[in-house]
Each structure stands twice: as structure tokens, then as C-alpha cells.
Design a protein around this motif. Structure first.
Motif, PDB file in Angstrom:
ATOM      1  N   LEU A   1       0.834  -1.199   0.000  1.00 37.91           N
ATOM      2  CA  LEU A   1       0.000   0.000   0.000  1.00 37.91           C
ATOM      3  C   LEU A   1       0.870   1.251   0.000  1.00 37.91           C
ATOM      4  O   LEU A   1       0.635   2.195  -0.770  1.00 37.91           O
ATOM      5  N   LEU A   2       1.906   1.266   0.839  1.00 35.89           N
ATOM      6  CA  LEU A   2       2.796   2.412   0.891  1.00 35.89           C
ATOM      7  C   LEU A   2       3.528   2.584  -0.438  1.00 35.89           C
ATOM      8  O   LEU A   2       3.628   3.703  -0.968  1.00 35.89           O
ATOM      9  N   GLY A   3       4.037   1.491  -0.994  1.00 35.77           N
ATOM     10  CA  GLY A   3       4.755   1.575  -2.259  1.00 35.77           C
ATOM     11  C   GLY A   3       3.881   2.093  -3.378  1.00 35.77           C
ATOM     12  O   GLY A   3       4.292   2.957  -4.163  1.00 35.77           O
ATOM     13  N   HIS A   4       2.665   1.581  -3.467  1.00 37.02           N
ATOM     14  CA  HIS A   4       1.736   2.034  -4.510  1.00 37.02           C
ATOM     15  C   HIS A   4       1.433   3.520  -4.343  1.00 37.02           C
ATOM     16  O   HIS A   4       1.401   4.275  -5.328  1.00 37.02           O
ATOM     17  N   THR A   5       1.212   3.957  -3.125  1.00 35.09           N
ATOM     18  CA  THR A   5       0.845   5.348  -2.879  1.00 35.09           C
ATOM     19  C   THR A   5       2.001   6.292  -3.192  1.00 35.09           C
ATOM     20  O   THR A   5       1.798   7.368  -3.768  1.00 35.09           O
ATOM     21  N   VAL A   6       3.223   5.890  -2.838  1.00 40.57           N
ATOM     22  CA  VAL A   6       4.389   6.712  -3.134  1.00 40.57           C
ATOM     23  C   VAL A   6       4.525   6.917  -4.638  1.00 40.57           C
ATOM     24  O   VAL A   6       4.801   8.024  -5.121  1.00 40.57           O
ATOM     25  N   VAL A   7       4.307   5.846  -5.414  1.00 37.01           N
ATOM     26  CA  VAL A   7       4.447   5.936  -6.867  1.00 37.01           C
ATOM     27  C   VAL A   7       3.295   6.706  -7.494  1.00 37.01           C
ATOM     28  O   VAL A   7       3.476   7.475  -8.448  1.00 37.01           O
ATOM     29  N   ALA A   8       2.088   6.526  -6.952  1.00 39.06           N
ATOM     30  CA  ALA A   8       0.898   7.152  -7.551  1.00 39.06           C
ATOM     31  C   ALA A   8       0.751   8.623  -7.188  1.00 39.06           C
ATOM     32  O   ALA A   8       0.172   9.396  -7.952  1.00 39.06           O
ATOM     33  N   ALA A   9       1.267   9.026  -6.035  1.00 39.42           N
ATOM     34  CA  ALA A   9       1.001  10.373  -5.513  1.00 39.42           C
ATOM     35  C   ALA A   9       1.397  11.517  -6.443  1.00 39.42           C
ATOM     36  O   ALA A   9       0.689  12.526  -6.504  1.00 39.42           O
ATOM     37  N   PRO A  10       2.519  11.434  -7.181  1.00 33.28           N
ATOM     38  CA  PRO A  10       2.847  12.565  -8.061  1.00 33.28           C
ATOM     39  C   PRO A  10       1.757  12.877  -9.087  1.00 33.28           C
ATOM     40  O   PRO A  10       1.574  14.034  -9.467  1.00 33.28           O
ATOM     41  N   ALA A  11       1.014  11.864  -9.514  1.00 32.54           N
ATOM     42  CA  ALA A  11      -0.033  12.084 -10.518  1.00 32.54           C
ATOM     43  C   ALA A  11      -1.221  12.844  -9.949  1.00 32.54           C
ATOM     44  O   ALA A  11      -2.022  13.398 -10.723  1.00 32.54           O
ATOM     45  N   PHE A  12      -1.359  12.885  -8.624  1.00 31.52           N
ATOM     46  CA  PHE A  12      -2.485  13.615  -8.033  1.00 31.52           C
ATOM     47  C   PHE A  12      -2.440  15.091  -8.417  1.00 31.52           C
ATOM     48  O   PHE A  12      -3.472  15.751  -8.497  1.00 31.52           O
ATOM     49  N   THR A  13      -1.226  15.608  -8.646  1.00 34.67           N
ATOM     50  CA  THR A  13      -1.073  17.006  -9.023  1.00 34.67           C
ATOM     51  C   THR A  13      -1.710  17.292 -10.378  1.00 34.67           C
ATOM     52  O   THR A  13      -2.179  18.403 -10.630  1.00 34.67           O
ATOM     53  N   ILE A  14      -1.737  16.302 -11.252  1.00 36.17           N
ATOM     54  CA  ILE A  14      -2.174  16.508 -12.632  1.00 36.17           C
ATOM     55  C   ILE A  14      -3.676  16.355 -12.781  1.00 36.17           C
ATOM     56  O   ILE A  14      -4.339  17.177 -13.414  1.00 36.17           O
ATOM     57  N   ARG A  15      -4.234  15.295 -12.212  1.00 37.17           N
ATOM     58  CA  ARG A  15      -5.643  14.993 -12.464  1.00 37.17           C
ATOM     59  C   ARG A  15      -6.534  16.113 -11.928  1.00 37.17           C
ATOM     60  O   ARG A  15      -6.327  16.624 -10.837  1.00 37.17           O
ATOM     61  N   GLY A  16      -7.512  16.483 -12.736  1.00 35.89           N
ATOM     62  CA  GLY A  16      -8.400  17.565 -12.342  1.00 35.89           C
ATOM     63  C   GLY A  16      -7.802  18.952 -12.498  1.00 35.89           C
ATOM     64  O   GLY A  16      -8.412  19.938 -12.102  1.00 35.89           O
ATOM     65  N   GLY A  17      -6.598  19.037 -13.094  1.00 35.24           N
ATOM     66  CA  GLY A  17      -5.954  20.338 -13.291  1.00 35.24           C
ATOM     67  C   GLY A  17      -4.716  20.480 -12.427  1.00 35.24           C
ATOM     68  O   GLY A  17      -4.743  20.190 -11.234  1.00 35.24           O
ATOM     69  N   THR A  18      -3.616  20.908 -13.029  1.00 37.34           N
ATOM     70  CA  THR A  18      -2.378  21.072 -12.268  1.00 37.34           C
ATOM     71  C   THR A  18      -2.527  22.193 -11.240  1.00 37.34           C
ATOM     72  O   THR A  18      -3.336  23.104 -11.392  1.00 37.34           O
ATOM     73  N   ARG A  19      -1.694  22.136 -10.231  1.00 38.44           N
ATOM     74  CA  ARG A  19      -1.790  23.108  -9.161  1.00 38.44           C
ATOM     75  C   ARG A  19      -1.472  24.516  -9.665  1.00 38.44           C
ATOM     76  O   ARG A  19      -2.032  25.500  -9.177  1.00 38.44           O
ATOM     77  N   GLU A  20      -0.574  24.641 -10.654  1.00 46.11           N
ATOM     78  CA  GLU A  20      -0.254  25.962 -11.184  1.00 46.11           C
ATOM     79  C   GLU A  20      -1.476  26.597 -11.844  1.00 46.11           C
ATOM     80  O   GLU A  20      -1.774  27.787 -11.643  1.00 46.11           O
ATOM     81  N   ILE A  21      -2.202  25.791 -12.636  1.00 50.82           N
ATOM     82  CA  ILE A  21      -3.415  26.288 -13.287  1.00 50.82           C
ATOM     83  C   ILE A  21      -4.463  26.649 -12.230  1.00 50.82           C
ATOM     84  O   ILE A  21      -5.118  27.701 -12.293  1.00 50.82           O
ATOM     85  N   LEU A  22      -4.626  25.782 -11.245  1.00 53.55           N
ATOM     86  CA  LEU A  22      -5.631  26.029 -10.210  1.00 53.55           C
ATOM     87  C   LEU A  22      -5.327  27.305  -9.428  1.00 53.55           C
ATOM     88  O   LEU A  22      -6.237  28.086  -9.120  1.00 53.55           O
ATOM     89  N   ARG A  23      -4.064  27.530  -9.130  1.00 55.28           N
ATOM     90  CA  ARG A  23      -3.715  28.722  -8.353  1.00 55.28           C
ATOM     91  C   ARG A  23      -3.925  29.990  -9.175  1.00 55.28           C
ATOM     92  O   ARG A  23      -4.260  31.044  -8.614  1.00 55.28           O
ATOM     93  N   GLY A  24      -3.748  29.905 -10.483  1.00 59.99           N
ATOM     94  CA  GLY A  24      -4.096  31.043 -11.330  1.00 59.99           C
ATOM     95  C   GLY A  24      -5.581  31.323 -11.292  1.00 59.99           C
ATOM     96  O   GLY A  24      -6.012  32.491 -11.213  1.00 59.99           O
ATOM     97  N   MET A  25      -6.404  30.261 -11.309  1.00 57.02           N
ATOM     98  CA  MET A  25      -7.852  30.435 -11.209  1.00 57.02           C
ATOM     99  C   MET A  25      -8.246  31.039  -9.868  1.00 57.02           C
ATOM    100  O   MET A  25      -9.099  31.924  -9.797  1.00 57.02           O
ATOM    101  N   ILE A  26      -7.613  30.558  -8.814  1.00 57.56           N
ATOM    102  CA  ILE A  26      -7.930  31.072  -7.475  1.00 57.56           C
ATOM    103  C   ILE A  26      -7.564  32.547  -7.382  1.00 57.56           C
ATOM    104  O   ILE A  26      -8.334  33.367  -6.842  1.00 57.56           O
ATOM    105  N   ALA A  27      -6.403  32.912  -7.922  1.00 57.70           N
ATOM    106  CA  ALA A  27      -5.979  34.316  -7.887  1.00 57.70           C
ATOM    107  C   ALA A  27      -6.967  35.200  -8.642  1.00 57.70           C
ATOM    108  O   ALA A  27      -7.341  36.280  -8.173  1.00 57.70           O
ATOM    109  N   ARG A  28      -7.438  34.726  -9.800  1.00 60.32           N
ATOM    110  CA  ARG A  28      -8.418  35.507 -10.544  1.00 60.32           C
ATOM    111  C   ARG A  28      -9.728  35.598  -9.777  1.00 60.32           C
ATOM    112  O   ARG A  28     -10.388  36.650  -9.741  1.00 60.32           O
TER     113      ARG A  28
END
Length: 384
Positions: free
Chosen positions: A352-379
């Protein structure tokens, strides 16, 4: 500076009664061997379980009964979703259709599309993928290059979509395409959305394998795929409005901060009833963050119940939820004396830990990258 608040949503008695109903259903389903609890609940694809959820009325809960729905509130649906994720239920097959695609069809689709598709979604037998992201575009949906050209009776779609979850197993995609040339003056103009069956002539689904060998993502190629006029969602050129409204559902739910909650629960159990100081601090901080995210997410559910469009609020939940989900593996690595192991199955705690460590970086992408989201929040806050 513009301000917004997350007003508390009070769960109605019907929602709390539903919580007990869903828990009883999951306990019975486990006892009957209908499913084994999954660590990665909302990405676990199980058509048989989805069909059982359909029979129980747990899909399309907020939709009108005329289309097979339950006519219930968004807060009731929230409780059902929360319990399914907490219980490790394999809800991935119907997830996208129930969370967002069906809602789009209900509110903006043609009468034929509604009559044809919504009852199948509610029955747990019709599954959707999201045809938004494209190669070389990142999270910039306005950069879409997939084209839809008018032909007799409809549209001919040509282009590519990427990172399309479950396209190899879904029945339909909602595809974002350009119906007009892109304008530098208004990058959001000229976009439209179409319902496209994945068995249509001219579609090729190419697998994308992840680091641990799993096949969730795909590239989808469209070569002159025909979409009838009555499979357009909304009006021609309204695609950007449709997409941003849809993302309020995709970004604000409990799936955006509960992806790694099973690992957090394992850490809590392993730390025991009297954790040491370091464990108590880490666990306390994560539980406090989880409580805040849940408050924000339920508040948005209340807004959606009132037909509001909490686009900025949803982006904030997604951004903070991603940070929370990605922090859990690091907490686990600090507090658990185990070596992570890559394993395609749920397996033990090390897997479970190994799978989560490998999968976690993709969380940033799905549903919109954090950079895009922070631009939306700022606007949204009037800061840019």
C-alpha cells in the motif's frame, strides 16, 4: 480583494439516515463476497459492483426519477460518496458518469441523449471517460486542438486526447473540441462538447501504462468520428462554460482528499492508542487538515444544491486536497518502520505504501495542475 467563505452545510436528517443505510449495504456486500475493500476505491473498476449500486439507487441520486434517479439532495449524495470511499468500495466504473458526465447531460443534453443514456447510468451499466486533456497542452484546456467540423446531420471530430482514464472500458467520452478557429482575443471561444461512443468508427484507444504496470490511462485518437447534432452538449461554442461548470463537480468532492486516507488510517492504527510525540503531532496535523477539507467540500455540496457555480471554491479544495493527499506517504514513511514495495495488487501495508508513493505525483495533474488552479484562485479573488 474579493472574498468568499465556505458556509457550513448542515446535514439533513435524511442524509444521516442514508449514512446508516450505505454502511449496512457495504457490510452486507462484504459478507456476501460482492467486493473486497480496495485501498484505491474510486479508481477500482468493478462493473458488477456498479450494477448492484444501481439496483440500490446509489447512482444518479440527485437526478429526477423520470430518468431513473433518486430525486435526492447533493448533501445526501455526498454522504453516500463519503461512505463508499471510507469503506473501500470499488466504485470506479460508474464514478465519472455519476460525478459529472450525467449531470452535464441532464442539464445541457438533448432529450434523446437524456432518455438514452441517463437511465443506463443510474442502472450502473453505462460508464464514461473525460475527453478534455490533450498532448502538449498540460492543463490548459483552452489550448485544445481537436477539431469538430460540421457535416450533414452532425459533426466530424478529428484529434487526440490523452490521460483518458478507463477509455478502454468505458462506453462514452464527453469530448471537448474546437468548432471554430482559435482566437487570440478570446481563447475560450469556439469550443463545444460532444457525447461520443467509444465503439464509434474512427476511434482508436491506445494504452498508457503507469510506473507499477497498471493500465488506467489511455490516449484516444479520433479520425473523422461522427457525432450527431443531438449529441452536442449545450449550444455550439458553449464548451468552455460547460467544462468549467463540470470541473466544479470533479474538483470539489471527497475523492479529492480521500485517495490516500486508507494509508493514514493504517498509520493511526500502527501508532496505537498512545502514540509518541512525533506521531501525535503528525497525525493530529493530518486529521485537522482532513476536517477542514471536509468542511469546505460539504460547503460546496450545499452550494451545488442551490444551483450555484463554486468554480473558485472547487479549485481551492482541489489544490489543498492534492497537497494533503501527497503528504500522507511522507508521514507514513516517517512513522512506519517498513520498506515500501511496488505491487499491482493492494497487498499488505508495504505494498500500500509503495503504490501510494508511486501514484502520488499524478495527483497534481488529475483535475488540473496546481499551477493552473492557483491562477484560477488568484483571478477568483481579484488578485490578477
Amino acid at each position: 480583494m474579493q472574498e468568499f467563505t465556505f458556509a457550513p452545510a448542515v446535514m439533513p436528517p435524511a442524509a444521516e439516515a442514508l449514512r446508516t443505510e450505505v454502511r449496512d449495504f457495504l457490510a452486507d456486500a462484504r459478507a456476501r463476497g460482492l467486493f473486497t475493500p480496495r485501498r484505491h476505491s474510486w479508481s477500482s473498476f468493478d462493473p458488477a459492483f456498479s450494477a448492484e449500486c444501481g439496483r440500490r439507487g446509489f447512482i444518479g441520486m440527485t437526478w429526477p426519477k423520470a430518468f431513473g434517479g433518486g430525486g435526492r439532495s447533493a448533501l445526501e449524495r455526498y454522504v453516500m460518496t463519503e461512505e463508499m470511499l471510507a469503506g473501500g468500495a470499488p466504485v470506479g466504473a460508474h464514478w465519472v458518469a455519476d460525478r459529472q458526465s450525467g449531470h452535464q447531460i441532464l442539464h445541457h443534453g438533448s432529450e434523446r441523449a437524456k432518455a438514452l443514456i441517463l437511465p443506463q447510468i443510474c442502472a450502473g451499466t453505462c460508464f464514461f471517460g473525460i475527453g478534455m486533456s490533450e498532448p502538449d497542452s498540460g492543463s490548459d484546456l483552452a489550448a485544445a486542438r481537436t477539431r469538430a467540423v460540421r457535416v450533414d446531420g452532425g459533426w466530424s471530430i478529428t484529434g487526440r486526447k490523452v490521460w483518458t482514464s478507463n477509455a478502454h472500458r468505458a462506453h462514452y467520452l464527453i469530448v471537448l473540441a474546437r468548432t471554430e478557429q482559435r482566437s487570440d482575443a478570446n481563447r475560450h471561444a469556439g469550443l463545444s462538447q460532444f457525447i461520443v461512443p467509444l465503439d464509434a468508427e474512427g476511434i482508436e484507444v491506445r494504452p498508457i501504462y503507469n510506473l507499477y504496470g497498471g493500465h488506467d490511462f489511455n490516449e484516444v485518437v479520433f479520425d473523422g468520428v461522427f457525432a450527431p447534432d443531438d449529441m452536442m452538449i449545450g449550444e455550439e461554442g458553449s464548451g468552455w462554460t460547460m467544462v468549467t461548470g463540470e470541473l466544479s463537480f470533479e474538483r470539489s468532492g471527497p475523492d479529492r482528499f480521500l485517495s490516500t486516507v486508507q494509508l493514514l488510517l493504517e498509520v493511526i492504527d500502527a501508532s496505537g492508542p498512545e502514540p509518541d510525540r512525533a506521531a501525535a503531532i503528525d497525525i493530529g496535523r493530518k486529521v485537522a487538515e482532513l476536517a477542514a477539507l471536509r468542511r469546505m467540500s460539504t460547503s460546496i455540496a450545499g452550494m451545488l444544491d442551490r444551483d450555484l457555480r463554486p468554480i473558485t471554491e472547487a479549485a481551492l479544495v482541489k489544490d489543498l486536497g492534492t497537497a494533503f493527499e501527497q503528504s500522507i506517504p511522507e508521514v507514513a514513511r516517517r512513522l512506519l518502520a517498513i520498506e515500501p514495495r511496488i505491487d499491482r495488487e493492494d497487498g499488505d501495508l508495504a505494498a500500500l505504501l509503495g503504490h501510494t508513493v508511486v501514484a502520488a505525483p499524478a495527483f497534481t495533474i488529475r483535475g488540473g495542475t496546481r499551477e493552473i488552479l492557483r491562477g484560477m484562485i488568484a483571478r477568483g479573488l481579484g488578485l490578477r
